[in-house]
Design an enzyme around this catalytic site. Structure first.
Site, PDB file in Angstrom:
ATOM      1  N   ALA A  74      25.550  33.437  32.039  1.00  0.00           N
ATOM      2  CA  ALA A  74      25.599  32.277  31.153  1.00  0.00           C
ATOM      3  C   ALA A  74      24.262  31.558  31.195  1.00  0.00           C
ATOM      4  O   ALA A  74      23.619  31.501  32.242  1.00  0.00           O
ATOM      5  CB  ALA A  74      26.704  31.334  31.614  1.00  0.00           C
ATOM      6  N   LYS A 120      24.689  40.554  47.028  1.00  0.00           N
ATOM      7  CA  LYS A 120      24.176  39.873  45.834  1.00  0.00           C
ATOM      8  C   LYS A 120      22.863  39.162  46.169  1.00  0.00           C
ATOM      9  O   LYS A 120      21.917  39.155  45.362  1.00  0.00           O
ATOM     10  CB  LYS A 120      25.205  38.884  45.283  1.00  0.00           C
ATOM     11  CG  LYS A 120      24.704  38.158  44.045  1.00  0.00           C
ATOM     12  CD  LYS A 120      25.785  37.744  43.076  1.00  0.00           C
ATOM     13  CE  LYS A 120      25.196  37.440  41.714  1.00  0.00           C
ATOM     14  NZ  LYS A 120      24.979  36.032  41.452  1.00  0.00           N
ATOM     15  N   ARG A 127      17.069  36.572  31.365  1.00  0.00           N
ATOM     16  CA  ARG A 127      16.014  35.853  32.064  1.00  0.00           C
ATOM     17  C   ARG A 127      16.689  35.319  33.325  1.00  0.00           C
ATOM     18  O   ARG A 127      17.682  34.594  33.220  1.00  0.00           O
ATOM     19  CB  ARG A 127      15.512  34.702  31.199  1.00  0.00           C
ATOM     20  CG  ARG A 127      14.850  35.211  29.906  1.00  0.00           C
ATOM     21  CD  ARG A 127      14.910  34.184  28.810  1.00  0.00           C
ATOM     22  NE  ARG A 127      14.131  33.014  29.153  1.00  0.00           N
ATOM     23  CZ  ARG A 127      12.809  32.984  29.167  1.00  0.00           C
ATOM     24  NH1 ARG A 127      12.129  34.064  28.826  1.00  0.00           N
ATOM     25  NH2 ARG A 127      12.162  31.922  29.486  1.00  0.00           N
ATOM     26  N   SER A 128      16.197  35.723  34.477  1.00  0.00           N
ATOM     27  CA  SER A 128      16.902  35.372  35.722  1.00  0.00           C
ATOM     28  C   SER A 128      16.980  33.855  35.869  1.00  0.00           C
ATOM     29  O   SER A 128      16.192  33.103  35.287  1.00  0.00           O
ATOM     30  CB  SER A 128      16.175  35.965  36.931  1.00  0.00           C
ATOM     31  OG  SER A 128      15.004  35.226  37.215  1.00  0.00           O
TER      32      SER A 128
END
Ligand code: KPL
Length: 307
Positions: free
Chosen positions: A136, A192, A258-259
């Site tokens: 998101a 992660k 886009r991180s």
């Protein structure tokens, strides 16, 4: 797909008795909250500043779904059955203190980085760990772009398969969010973090989208070194994790993203580097494993933050 509030109540009449709270209604929090409200849950959005003012007007979702919602947006948390914590890792302590002033129900972190759950546990009783790959972005205050479906895992930090973990996973699934209760959430949180440790600072420093981390040989070389250090640290912790393959898979799957760190750096905001590369370096130090590439990335990003 556009939902009205009336349609939503018909979709899931029995969810409306469950109060779900989003502690930190930024991009991910707004998306999770919106999907839950659209499925009939009673949702509280806790936000601040311009995001809070915008949410008081309405929340718009675009991207994979189109929806506009009137939401219950507040500055302070309220009592709830489930509270999802989606604040940035450096704000966890402040969020946890505020949650301790109410009854937040089951508190489930869906944050990036390592150590959030331990901070939450200092202030809240029932804390679950969580990781999600749902994507998101905030297009504007009060406007979240649902950029990609992912997977969400929740679980007890000690690996027990508890009723609470099942309840949270079930609530997410009712909102159409792919979710599972697992017995290895600590492993998933670390895995992660190792993936983020490679993709996030490299994309933030080089100002590229995630895909470039594997497409550009030079960047891939750095990513592999980060992966190798993370793998060694995790191995010493007892986790066998194929970090190189996973970083490649995630970078390819989210190639156009886009991180979050790139977005933070571009906005001149603080990043979560301390809770990602910083946590790996610290854990490595505790266990006698040097992580020089992670450490270099840590200092470069902190240099940008302070510059
Ligand atoms: O979690 C992410 C982030 O940006 O923080 C990835 C997986 C790298 C997706 O962009």
């Amino acid at each position: 797909m556009a939902f009205s509030r009336r349609q939503v109540n018909i979709l899931c009449a029995d969810c409306s008795s469950m109060r779900v709270q989003i502690m930190g209604a930024g991009a991910l929090g707004s998306l999770v909250g919106a999907l839950m409200q659209l499925s009939g849950f009673d949702v509280i959005f806790v936000a601040r500043g311009k995001q809070l003012s915008a949410l008081k007007n309405r929340l718009r979702v675009s991207g994979l779904i189109e929806a506009e919602l009137d939401v219950h947006a507040v500055a302070k948390p309220e009592n709830a059955d489930i509270t999802f914590v989606t604040v940035k890792a450096y704000d966890t302590e402040e969020a946890a203190k505020k949650l301790a002033e109410v009854d937040p129900g089951i508190v489930c972190s869906l944050q990036n980085g390592v150590g959030n759950e331990e901070i939450l546990q200092k202030y809240c009783d029932k804390v679950l760990g969580g990781v999600t790959s749902y994507a998101a972005n905030l297009a504007d205050y009060g406007h979240v772009v649902y950029a990609g479906e992912g997977l969400t895992y929740v679980g007890e930090l000690d690996g027990r398969m508890s009723d609470e973990a099942f309840k949270v996973a079930e609530a997410l699934r009712r909102a159409g969010i792919k979710a599972e209760a697992v017995s290895d959430i600590q492993f998933r949180i670390w895995a992660k973090a190792v993936v983020n440790a490679a993709i996030n600072p490299i994309t933030a420093l080089c100002k590229v989208r995630n895909g470039m981390v594997v497409e550009n040989d030079n960047l891939w070389k750095v990513a592999r070194s980060v992966a190798e250090e993370g793998r060694k640290v995790m191995l010493k912790m007892g986790y066998d994790f194929d970090a190189v393959s996973e970083i490649k898979r995630v970078a390819e799957m989210t190639a156009k993203n886009r991180s979050s760190m790139l977005q933070d750096v571009e906005k001149g905001k603080r990043t979560e580097i301390d809770f990602i590369n910083g946590a790996i370096v610290e854990k490595g130090r505790e266990m006698g494993i040097d992580c020089p590439v992670n450490e270099t990335l840590l200092h470069l990003i902190k240099g940008i933050e302070r510059g």
